[in-house]
Design a protein around this motif. Structure first.
Motif, PDB file in Angstrom:
ATOM      1  N   SER A  30     -10.599  -1.435  32.235  1.00 39.26           N
ATOM      2  CA  SER A  30     -11.296  -2.624  31.715  1.00 39.26           C
ATOM      3  C   SER A  30     -12.794  -2.384  31.632  1.00 39.26           C
ATOM      4  CB  SER A  30     -11.060  -3.833  32.625  1.00 39.26           C
ATOM      5  OG  SER A  30      -9.709  -3.959  32.888  1.00 39.26           O
TER       6      SER A  30
ATOM      7  N   SER B 222     -13.846  -0.424  28.623  1.00 41.10           N
ATOM      8  CA  SER B 222     -13.761  -1.108  27.325  1.00 41.10           C
ATOM      9  C   SER B 222     -14.571  -2.402  27.311  1.00 41.10           C
ATOM     10  CB  SER B 222     -12.316  -1.459  26.994  1.00 41.10           C
ATOM     11  OG  SER B 222     -11.432  -0.541  27.491  1.00 41.10           O
ATOM     12  N   ARG B 223     -15.232  -2.684  28.392  1.00 45.24           N
ATOM     13  CA  ARG B 223     -15.921  -3.973  28.536  1.00 45.24           C
ATOM     14  C   ARG B 223     -16.940  -4.241  27.424  1.00 45.24           C
ATOM     15  NH1 ARG B 223     -19.167  -3.763  33.741  1.00 45.24           N
ATOM     16  NH2 ARG B 223     -20.554  -2.615  32.370  1.00 45.24           N
TER      17      ARG B 223
ATOM     18  N   THR C  50     -17.028  -3.266  24.417  1.00 47.06           N
ATOM     19  CA  THR C  50     -16.414  -3.605  23.132  1.00 47.06           C
ATOM     20  C   THR C  50     -16.001  -5.073  23.146  1.00 47.06           C
ATOM     21  OG1 THR C  50     -15.536  -1.374  23.153  1.00 47.06           O
ATOM     22  CG2 THR C  50     -14.664  -2.837  21.483  1.00 47.06           C
ATOM     23  N   TRP C  51     -15.472  -5.527  24.286  1.00 48.37           N
ATOM     24  CA  TRP C  51     -15.020  -6.918  24.374  1.00 48.37           C
ATOM     25  C   TRP C  51     -16.169  -7.895  24.274  1.00 48.37           C
ATOM     26  CZ3 TRP C  51     -11.528  -6.762  29.351  1.00 48.37           C
ATOM     27  CH2 TRP C  51     -10.384  -6.000  29.088  1.00 48.37           C
TER      28      TRP C  51
ATOM     29  N   GLU D 114     -22.292  -3.264  23.130  1.00 48.71           N
ATOM     30  CA  GLU D 114     -22.468  -1.864  22.735  1.00 48.71           C
ATOM     31  C   GLU D 114     -23.754  -1.628  21.951  1.00 48.71           C
ATOM     32  OE1 GLU D 114     -18.798  -0.818  20.815  1.00 48.71           O
ATOM     33  OE2 GLU D 114     -18.287   0.508  22.481  1.00 48.71           O
TER      34      GLU D 114
ATOM     35  N   SER E 166      -9.633   5.082  28.436  1.00 46.68           N
ATOM     36  CA  SER E 166     -10.139   3.880  27.762  1.00 46.68           C
ATOM     37  C   SER E 166     -11.397   4.185  26.960  1.00 46.68           C
ATOM     38  CB  SER E 166     -10.440   2.782  28.772  1.00 46.68           C
ATOM     39  OG  SER E 166      -9.253   2.349  29.343  1.00 46.68           O
ATOM     40  N   LEU E 167     -12.211   5.094  27.468  1.00 50.17           N
ATOM     41  CA  LEU E 167     -13.422   5.483  26.716  1.00 50.17           C
ATOM     42  C   LEU E 167     -13.025   6.190  25.431  1.00 50.17           C
ATOM     43  CD1 LEU E 167     -16.164   7.029  29.032  1.00 50.17           C
ATOM     44  CD2 LEU E 167     -16.149   4.812  27.944  1.00 50.17           C
TER      45      LEU E 167
ATOM     46  N   ALA F 176     -10.982   3.719  23.188  1.00 53.21           N
ATOM     47  CA  ALA F 176     -11.636   2.414  23.007  1.00 53.21           C
ATOM     48  C   ALA F 176     -10.699   1.237  23.238  1.00 53.21           C
ATOM     49  CB  ALA F 176     -12.269   2.326  21.621  1.00 53.21           C
ATOM     50  N   THR F 177      -9.737   1.425  24.094  1.00 52.42           N
ATOM     51  CA  THR F 177      -8.873   0.298  24.457  1.00 52.42           C
ATOM     52  C   THR F 177      -8.343   0.507  25.877  1.00 52.42           C
ATOM     53  OG1 THR F 177      -6.736  -0.733  24.081  1.00 52.42           O
ATOM     54  CG2 THR F 177      -7.023   1.451  23.140  1.00 52.42           C
ATOM     55  N   PRO F 178      -8.317  -0.566  26.661  1.00 56.15           N
ATOM     56  CA  PRO F 178      -7.825  -0.402  28.027  1.00 56.15           C
ATOM     57  C   PRO F 178      -6.344  -0.038  28.076  1.00 56.15           C
ATOM     58  CG  PRO F 178      -8.269  -2.714  27.544  1.00 56.15           C
ATOM     59  CD  PRO F 178      -8.745  -1.936  26.383  1.00 56.15           C
TER      60      PRO F 178
ATOM     61  N   TYR G 168     -16.530  10.300  23.537  1.00 56.49           N
ATOM     62  CA  TYR G 168     -17.158   8.967  23.440  1.00 56.49           C
ATOM     63  C   TYR G 168     -18.528   9.072  22.781  1.00 56.49           C
ATOM     64  CZ  TYR G 168     -18.978   4.525  25.317  1.00 56.49           C
ATOM     65  OH  TYR G 168     -19.515   3.285  25.478  1.00 56.49           O
TER      66      TYR G 168
END
Lengths: 298, 448
Positions: free
Chosen positions: B99, B102-103, B105-106, B110, B185-186, B189-191, B241
């Protein structure tokens, strides 16, 4: 400082061309980048901020090519994106301290000093210990500006900073930008003409990825000098007029509706011979809408 | 290597092409102060999350319950903390780190972060360390709670060394899971990508009887394989990344990364299989030979050569002419741990009369024998059955267990000076064993 944008093209996957040969030169002061949603403003801002690769063309900031010298460019700039989030559990002070670390300010006292300065400039000192998650939209926007000016950037890019704010906060942001605009380049991207009118020294207008205008307020206004009229009409007539003339504003009046149109007097007389029109001083909004051929007002 | 410039009010670099401001796409010079500064903020940010406090409470409660005494020693309590750490905290760590990676992005941070001049290495490393610190804080919480439960309810004194060992054993799966969750995740780009490791670990835990131990990264003997892999994964994810998100380079082909990862994994597997008995992967002729023996009363005791607590290979032949008291135990069978006290007592009473106590730990985790031995101050050889693996049927758990016919633990075997088996018991009571030893020392026959 000089920013040179040379034949910039950006084509996204799927063939959408967001920028189509943009050429601009931007000098010191506040530069207002105006254009309707989808005109390519954010794409241009993100390319200048080293966050997006152009398909072709070049941007240089004081001689630093944004593609080749990203690190140098990042040291020169402060950036407030159109959509951004903040870490809700941090206080304003902690958030800025975090951001200062990303500007490579490792000395604690130096960091403390610049964070305090930024809070003061954005009028957030009294909120320094409050968690960011509890901030209103305007406060968040000011904090966004505070993080962008931590390094006293020579180039400050702010993308739609007043969008979604109440009038009071909007005015506050505008005056903040006006204050900051003294000795640096500020690129203010917006679709709100009043923002540009309030703070910009020069203007660029983007439409469908192309530059439609670049110059000063006066130059833009000059393009419609003597062509702006205010007319009182009946509501029923509005549709008919809309088909013949370019309406730049509609206001409610006692008898019906008052409209602003941009047209040469001959054109006005030919279209609506029976109507009494009053010539008025053109505004930037009139000029902008005229320039966009009405597309800016949908 | 590249210097880092400082951008502060009034000191904004405005000189282009200065050598001081040269940049590179991969600038591996982390700024210590900034790394720790970011880590501190990340730690502080995470520690305010209700999710963190919930994890702290859940882990603490489970460990408290697990460490309540039923004849538990401090070593056993510490071992159970690790077990829970590997079971629960590893998954929490995985979800947390996935999490965190990817934080941005949420929550759309960024652009703000990436427009800053700080190197991506510093940002990624600072975040990783700060959040790893949070997960280790939960581990420390588990240890404190476990120690408290043990001290308060068992009434025996704490053994600091046991908790020290527990920390390092528990930190291994936490670190590996943190690295995997964060890196995947890095990269993707998704947990959800990070959660792949959860499926892997569930398969390893669930299929321990069938899957080679080498794949279990929570075992300390696998640390030389999984720690470098975890670090390598972090480095690879950083490169991917950085190239994907922040530089003008074309995205690095993920297939290359996958190939590199697969190569390292196979190499690791081959490496560890060459040093241990791991049936699905490798059969060790020496252990096969051990397994072909059989424990019988009045017959010669099965021989073995296994590493002791110092890593030295030790067998019965190293002590010619000695009597042996061999105790087989496992931390998975809590009662069997008490055999160590009996062995210690015999060592103290008869050690100078040519009686040799030998403890053999039958367990997947190779550090257990060493750790329990040092925590209890045992001086007798404490051997690790390197052939042991998880199995419901104890006899199938290792060639040695097969040779000794281990149906229950503990199993205690006493030989005479000719290595002939004279007494076999499953009792842990010293009063049942010491008279037998005493008799054999005096040359009096005993009933097997």
């Amino acid at each position: 400082m000089q920013i040179v944008i040379d034949h910039l093209v950006k084509t996204y996957e799927g063939g959408i061309r967001a920028l189509d040969g943009v050429q601009m030169q931007i000098g010191d002061g506040v530069f207002g980048l105006l254009g309707p949603n989808g005109s390519g403003k954010t794409t241009l801002m993100r390319i200048i901020a080293t966050l997006l690769e152009p398909t072709s063309g070049a941007v240089s900031i004081d001689g630093n090519d944004v593609r080749r010298r990203q690190s140098d460019v990042r040291k020169l700039l402060g950036y407030l994106p159109q959509e951004f989030g903040l870490y809700p559990s941090l206080t304003a002070w902690e958030f800025l301290d975090y951001m200062a670390l990303l500007y490579n300010v490792e000395d604690t006292r130096q960091r403390e000093r610049i964070v305090n300065e930024s809070l003061e400039r954005t009028n957030l000192t009294h909120l320094r210990d409050r968690k960011v998650g509890t901030f209103s939209g305007g406060m968040k926007q000011r904090l966004g500006i505070a993080q962008a000016i931590l390094n006293s950037p020579k180039l400050l890019i702010v993308d739609e900073p007043t969008s979604g704010l109440d009038p009071e906060e909007r005015i506050r942001i505008r005056s903040l930008l006006a204050e900051l605009g003294g000795d640096r380049v500020i690129i203010l991207s917006t679709h709100i003409v009043a923002d540009i009118e309030a703070v910009a020294d020069s203007i660029g207008v983007l439409h469908l990825g192309k530059v439609k205008f670049q110059g000063t307020h006066e130059e833009l206004l000059r393009s419609i000098a003597g062509k702006t009229w205010q007319i009182e009409v009946e509501r029923e007539e509005l549709r008919q007029i809309k088909e013949k003339l370019q309406i730049t504003g509609v206001f409610r009046s006692i008898g019906g509706v008052e409209i602003r149109v941009v047209a040469a007097s001959s054109e006005l007389g030919g279209s609506l011979p029976h109507i009494r029109a009053r010539q008025v001083e053109p505004t930037l909004e009139d000029a902008y809408i005229h320039l966009m051929g009405g597309s800016a007002v949908g | 290597m590249a210097d880092r410039d400082r951008a502060v009010p009034g000191d904004v670099p405005g000189k282009p092409h200065s050598p001081r401001t040269q940049s590179s796409t991969l600038d591996f010079v982390p700024a210590g102060g900034a790394v720790w500064g970011i880590a501190r903020h990340e730690f502080s940010m995470g520690s305010r999350s209700p999710v963190f406090w919930a994890a702290l409470a859940v882990c603490g409660t489970l460990v408290f319950r697990e460490c309540l005494p039923d004849g538990t020693t401090a070593s056993l309590a510490a071992y159970r903390i690790d077990k829970w750490s590997a079971m629960i905290l590893s998954f929490i760590t995985l979800f947390w780190m996935a999490s965190v990676a990817s934080r941005d992005t949420w929550i759309h941070t960024e652009d703000i972060l990436f427009a800053k001049p700080q190197t991506t290495e510093v940002l990624v490393l600072g975040r990783f360390l700060g959040n790893l610190g949070l997960m280790l804080a939960i581990l420390v919480d588990e240890i404190i709670v476990g120690a408290f439960a043990h001290i308060a309810f068992a009434g025996t004194p704490p053994v600091v060394l046991a908790y020290y060992h527990a920390f390092w054993r528990g930190a291994l799966p936490v670190f590996v899971m943190a690295s995997v969750g964060y890196s995947f995740s890095l990269i993707f780009a998704t947990p959800v990508a990070g959660m792949v490791a959860a499926v892997y670990y569930l398969a390893v835990l669930g299929g321990r009887d069938y899957i080679s131990r080498i794949f279990n990264f929570s075992l300390t003997q696998n640390a030389p394989i999984f720690l470098p892999l975890a670090v390598a994964l972090l480095a690879v994810s950083l490169i991917v990344y950085k190239r994907d998100r922040r530089t003008r380079c074309a995205p690095l082909s993920l297939s290359l990364v996958i190939l590199a990862g697969a190569f390292l994994s196979v190499r690791s597997a081959v490496g560890i299989a060459g040093t241990s008995h791991d049936e699905p992967m490798f059969r060790n002729p020496m252990l096969e030979a051990m397994g072909s023996q059989s424990l019988q009363p009045d017959m010669r005791c099965p021989g073995f050569t296994l590493p002791n607590q110092k890593g030295r290979w030790t067998g019965l032949r190293d002590f010619p002419g000695d009597m042996f008291v061999i105790g087989l135990w496992s931390p998975e069978a809590p009662v069997s741990v008490q055999v160590l006290d009996t062995l210690k007592q015999i060592d103290e009473m008869f050690g100078n009369q040519g009686v040799r106590s030998i403890g053999i730990c039958i367990g997947e985790e190779h550090s257990t024998a060493r750790d329990f031995g040092s925590e209890n101050g045992d001086r007798f050889p404490m051997l690790t059955d390197i052939g042991a693996r998880a199995s419901i049927d104890l006899q199938q758990s290792s060639p040695l267990a097969m040779a000794f016919g281990v149906a229950y633990l503990p199993k205690l075997v006493i030989t005479d000076r000719q290595r002939i088996v004279r007494f076999i018991t499953n009792s842990v009571a010293s009063e049942a064993v010491i008279p037998q030893v005493e008799a054999l020392v005096k040359g009096i026959p005993v009933q097997p």
